[in-house]
Scaffold this active site. Structure first.
Site, short mmCIF file in Angstrom:
data_model
loop_
_atom_site.label_atom_id
_atom_site.label_comp_id
_atom_site.label_asym_id
_atom_site.label_seq_id
_atom_site.Cartn_x
_atom_site.Cartn_y
_atom_site.Cartn_z
N ASP A 1 1.79 2.10 0.48
CA ASP A 1 2.76 1.57 1.45
C ASP A 1 2.06 0.89 2.62
OD1 ASP A 1 4.42 3.03 -0.18
OD2 ASP A 1 5.26 4.29 1.39
N ASP B 1 6.13 -3.54 4.51
CA ASP B 1 5.31 -2.47 3.93
C ASP B 1 4.45 -3.12 2.86
OD1 ASP B 1 6.67 -0.62 5.48
OD2 ASP B 1 7.22 0.69 3.81
N HIS C 1 10.08 -1.24 -1.60
CA HIS C 1 8.84 -1.27 -2.38
C HIS C 1 9.10 -1.81 -3.79
CE1 HIS C 1 7.58 2.14 0.53
NE2 HIS C 1 7.62 0.95 1.12
N ASP D 1 7.23 -1.65 -6.42
CA ASP D 1 6.49 -1.09 -7.55
C ASP D 1 7.24 -0.06 -8.40
OD1 ASP D 1 6.33 0.68 -5.47
OD2 ASP D 1 4.15 0.91 -5.53
N CYS E 1 2.34 4.28 -6.05
CA CYS E 1 2.53 4.47 -4.60
C CYS E 1 1.38 5.30 -3.99
CB CYS E 1 3.80 5.25 -4.31
SG CYS E 1 5.30 4.63 -5.05
N1 ABU Z 1 8.08 3.74 -3.07
C1 ABU Z 1 8.59 3.29 -4.32
C2 ABU Z 1 9.91 3.96 -4.60
C3 ABU Z 1 10.90 3.00 -5.04
C4 ABU Z 1 12.07 3.65 -5.72
O1 ABU Z 1 12.29 4.84 -5.56
O2 ABU Z 1 12.79 3.00 -6.45
#
Ligand code: ABU
Length: 379
Positions: free
Chosen positions: A112, A202, A250, A252, A357
């Site tokens: 992050d 982020d 995020h 990913d 992450c």
């Molecule tokens: N930090 C990535 C989490 C994204 C999600 O929970 O979809």
């Protein structure tokens, strides 16, 4: 002047080249954050009703740390050097001249905070007051890399003020009370809790595909943040993208490259940016839909979704590390021709994420390459 290769510590241009050096986060002392304009936690059924905050239970942190330590061992067994951040007292209140915040967060989801692009590691602005000082956990490592590697570019994006004007007042209480389809309207308008008065992003909203960086507009990354990244990386092509995620944060667990020519997309979060598929097709990249997640609901005290199933870490373009309970996802990777390394990691999710992450690339072999020579005007 030719570089002394033996001194190079930092080098990583994409998510799939052979991995040699990485940072793995730690779970110790992670907090259910105190409320702030950028976020509020409301987990009454698990002991943290709205307005309350405090450390995640010690036994949860111990389990998560065992899984993080195991990931470290697995990486080391595969010849990857692993560094770990420094834990701070995240229960302390922090302040700048503009505000006081009653708690910090933690230092598990390293991805992050830090964005590695080639020989550069960039400290992201972050958009939550509780995470404003989180970069300090990584400073001992960054200071060391800076001393050892004369080629290392150590950069920090402008620290944001995060004053009240950076946020839409009362956004989160209104948003949290909405049904998913109502929340999705905010995604379609790309209008969440952040205003555009200052650049905010982020690092985990950036997907690295060599010369092309795909940056998700999200609840933690605003348009000004993407503009800042575009100006900061003039030798890259920075593409703003969004996906049908009602509360995006995020990229990913939504869109992840696996190897040259192949990317994975979350099966329930198609792109809302039509040029994304066009660009990939034009350059002979395939985008495959992820498998369904093995977990049926979020972990206790977690702000992450079950889609951590696709939050995987590539050891190289043939080898992928996957959470051990994600059988369908592992099967899909197997069918796509990858060697799969299963590791237990679900107990880490309440601490802020999955395998991708929890990690930050320091060194992958390879150099900057252009995987999308045929571009689309205006994207
Ligand atoms: N930090 C990535 C989490 C994204 C999600 O929970 O979809």
């Amino acid at each position: 002047m030719p570089e002394d290769q033996s001194k190079i510590v930092v080098n990583s241009w994409n998510e799939w080249n052979p991995l040699k050096h990485i940072i793995v986060g730690r779970a110790d002392g992670t907090m259910v954050q105190a409320p702030e304009p950028a976020t509020q936690r409301n987990w009454a059924e698990d002991g943290f009703p709205l307005g309350t905050f405090g450390p995640l239970p010690e036994e949860m942190a111990e389990k998560a740390n065992l899984q993080l330590d195991n990931l470290t061992s697995v990486l080391e067994q595969h010849g990857v050097k692993v560094d770990r951040p420094t834990v701070l007292d995240f229960s302390q209140s922090v302040q700048t001249p503009d505000w006081v915040q009653e708690s910090m967060f933690g230092t598990m989801p390293a991805r992050d905070i830090l964005l590695t692009v080639g020989n550069e590691i960039l400290e992201a602005t972050m958009s939550q007051r509780s995470r404003w000082f989180e970069y300090l956990c990584y400073r001992p490592l960054l200071e060391r890399y800076y001393k050892e590697d004369p080629n290392f570019r150590w950069e920090a994006a402008p620290k944001p003020r995060l004053m009240d004007r950076s946020f839409r007042k009362e956004f989160w209480p209104m948003f949290d009370a909405m049904k998913t389809d109502e929340q999705m309207q905010h995604t379609l308008k790309m209008e969440w809790g952040l205003t555009e008065v200052e650049p905010l992003f982020d690092a985990a909203d950036v997907g690295r595909f060599g010369k092309d960086l795909f940056v998700q507009r999200s609840t933690v990354t605003n348009a000004a943040g993407i503009d800042w990244l575009r100006r900061h990386f003039p030798n890259h092509r920075v593409h703003e993208v969004s996906f049908a995620d009602p509360s995006p944060a995020h990229i990913d667990a939504t869109f992840l490259p696996l190897r040259p020519g192949l990317a994975l997309i979350n099966r329930i979060r198609p792109p809302l940016t039509p040029q994304l598929r066009e660009l990939f097709e034009k350059n002979d990249w395939e985008i495959v839909e992820s498998a369904a997640p093995g977990q049926k609901k979020k972990a206790k005290l977690s702000f992450c979704s079950v889609w951590l199933s696709m939050n995987v870490l590539m050891l190289d373009e043939k080898t992928v590390i996957v959470e051990e309970q994600e059988n369908s996802q592992m099967e899909q990777f197997d069918q796509l021709g990858f060697n799969v390394i299963p590791v237990p990691f679900w107990d880490v999710s309440p601490f802020g994420g999955g395998l991708h992450c929890a990690t930050v690339d320091v060194y992958r072999e390879g150099k900057l390459e252009d995987y999308f020579p045929k571009q689309i005007a205006g994207f």
